[in-house]
Scaffold this motif. Structure first.
Motif, short mmCIF file in Angstrom:
data_model
loop_
_atom_site.label_atom_id
_atom_site.label_comp_id
_atom_site.label_asym_id
_atom_site.label_seq_id
_atom_site.Cartn_x
_atom_site.Cartn_y
_atom_site.Cartn_z
N ASP A 135 0.63 -1.12 -0.10
CA ASP A 135 0.14 0.10 -0.03
C ASP A 135 0.88 1.21 0.11
OD1 ASP A 135 -2.71 -1.34 0.10
OD2 ASP A 135 -2.30 -1.85 2.30
N VAL A 136 2.28 1.17 0.27
CA VAL A 136 3.00 2.14 0.31
C VAL A 136 4.46 2.10 -0.65
CG1 VAL A 136 2.51 3.17 2.54
CG2 VAL A 136 4.23 1.42 2.01
N GLU A 137 5.00 3.33 -0.87
CA GLU A 137 6.40 3.15 -1.71
C GLU A 137 7.53 2.78 -0.77
OE1 GLU A 137 6.75 3.47 -4.89
OE2 GLU A 137 4.51 3.51 -5.04
N ASN A 138 7.48 3.27 0.42
CA ASN A 138 8.55 3.33 1.48
C ASN A 138 7.84 2.65 2.81
OD1 ASN A 138 10.37 5.07 -0.27
ND2 ASN A 138 8.63 6.36 0.11
N ALA A 139 8.58 1.41 3.08
CA ALA A 139 8.10 0.80 4.44
C ALA A 139 8.78 1.63 5.51
CB ALA A 139 8.56 -0.75 4.07
N LYS A 140 8.12 0.94 6.74
CA LYS A 140 8.76 1.33 8.15
C LYS A 140 9.97 1.08 7.92
CE LYS A 140 5.86 -1.53 10.29
NZ LYS A 140 5.09 -2.12 11.05
N PRO A 141 11.11 1.72 8.60
CA PRO A 141 10.90 2.97 9.52
C PRO A 141 10.64 4.32 8.87
CG PRO A 141 13.30 2.58 9.22
CD PRO A 141 12.50 1.48 8.42
N ASP A 142 10.45 4.24 7.44
CA ASP A 142 9.83 5.47 7.00
C ASP A 142 8.64 5.99 7.41
OD1 ASP A 142 10.64 7.13 3.98
OD2 ASP A 142 8.61 7.10 4.38
N PRO A 143 8.28 7.16 7.45
CA PRO A 143 7.02 7.82 8.11
C PRO A 143 5.88 7.36 7.04
CG PRO A 143 8.20 9.76 7.54
CD PRO A 143 9.11 8.44 7.16
N GLU A 144 5.92 7.04 5.88
CA GLU A 144 4.89 7.02 5.00
C GLU A 144 3.92 6.29 5.43
OE1 GLU A 144 3.55 5.73 0.35
OE2 GLU A 144 5.97 5.63 1.06
N PRO A 145 4.12 5.02 5.85
CA PRO A 145 2.98 4.14 6.21
C PRO A 145 1.97 4.60 7.38
CG PRO A 145 4.88 2.93 5.98
CD PRO A 145 5.35 4.18 5.98
N VAL A 146 2.66 5.24 8.34
CA VAL A 146 2.05 5.97 9.59
C VAL A 146 1.34 7.07 8.91
CG1 VAL A 146 2.18 7.10 11.73
CG2 VAL A 146 3.36 4.89 11.11
N LEU A 147 1.64 7.84 8.24
CA LEU A 147 1.08 9.11 8.01
C LEU A 147 -0.09 8.67 6.77
CD1 LEU A 147 4.16 11.47 6.92
CD2 LEU A 147 2.58 11.29 8.70
N LYS A 148 -0.08 7.81 6.14
CA LYS A 148 -1.21 7.38 5.32
C LYS A 148 -2.12 6.70 5.95
CE LYS A 148 -2.39 4.71 1.16
NZ LYS A 148 -1.81 3.82 -0.10
N ALA A 149 -1.85 5.90 7.02
CA ALA A 149 -3.05 5.41 7.71
C ALA A 149 -3.72 6.69 8.63
CB ALA A 149 -2.39 4.51 8.93
N LEU A 150 -2.89 7.54 9.06
CA LEU A 150 -3.64 8.69 9.90
C LEU A 150 -4.48 9.56 9.06
CD1 LEU A 150 -0.36 10.16 11.73
CD2 LEU A 150 -2.51 9.09 12.64
N LYS A 151 -3.93 9.76 7.69
CA LYS A 151 -4.83 10.30 6.58
C LYS A 151 -6.19 9.67 6.28
CE LYS A 151 -4.56 12.44 2.10
NZ LYS A 151 -3.91 12.78 0.75
#
Length: 217
Positions: A135-151
């Motif tokens: 679902d993301v381009e960059n996996a944890k520890p990148d912030p992208e997955p967390v920020l996408k969930a929050l959005k």
């Protein structure tokens, strides 16, 4: 409800559901095929948490896709027999949902496999958002997955806690600006996780109810 926190983001494997034996068995079966008797349990523990690609590309860039396919074949074949939630997880997640918290999964597993794990452990009904590796381009520890969930939850980092068993979870939360919670039952040991200074260390999942001052706790 604690007015400061509205949102809980959870890693899945090793945090909500006990897949440790399944993951270790899948790595063992895969690695023994390519490197017979070379890897023991303690050698495999560092592989738990990062995306499979990152692990296997470091071992053999030429055969990384083949190794991932072999791992996933073993993992899925044994998944439903070996997966169960950790003690207290079901009741805690249910209480959080009933108290009005927004809940999401943020995992480095493929989305469909995350959903399967949630269904097997009866947790699927509590999560409105699932973020998997695909679902993301960059996996944890990148912030992208967390920020996408929050959005997707209509939430903001200042109102969220990222909960996980691996440094990837803690750092992803920190990088996104959330509070973070480590779980003391991590397969790598609490001392390992403490190095990354999560805001909270949970001795059991029920500890979240006290931290958040959920009614009746």
């Amino acid at each position: 409800m604690n007015t400061d926190i509205t949102t809980l983001l959870f890693d899945l494997d090793g945090t909500l559901i006990n897949t440790n034996d399944l993951i270790i068995a899948s790595f063992t079966a895969t690695l023994n095929h390519y490197y017979p008797d070379k890897y023991q349990r303690e050698d495999i523990l560092p592989f738990m948490g990062p995306p499979l690609y990152d692990t296997f590309v470091s071992l053999d860039p030429e055969r990384v896709e083949e190794m991932i396919a072999r791992y996933r074949e073993h993992n899925l074949a044994n998944h439903d027999l070996m997966v169960k939630e950790f003690d207290g997880v079901y009741d805690t997640v249910k209480a959080l949902k009933e108290a009005g918290y927004k809940l999401a999964i943020v995992s480095t597993k493929m989305h469909d496999t995350v959903v399967r794990g949630l269904q097997v452990t009866r947790l699927a009904e509590f999560f409105d958002v699932v973020i998997g590796l695909d679902d993301v381009e960059n996996a944890k520890p990148d912030p992208e997955p967390v920020l996408k969930a929050l959005k997707l939850l209509n939430s903001v980092p200042e109102e969220a806690i990222m909960v996980g068993d691996n440094h990837h979870d803690v750092l992803s939360g920190k990088n996104a600006g959330t509070k973070t919670a480590g779980v003391a039952w991590t397969a790598k040991g609490r001392e390992y996780l403490n190095q990354f200074e999560p805001d909270f260390m949970l001795e059991s999942m029920e500890d979240l109810l006290g931290i958040l001052k959920v009614a009746g706790k």
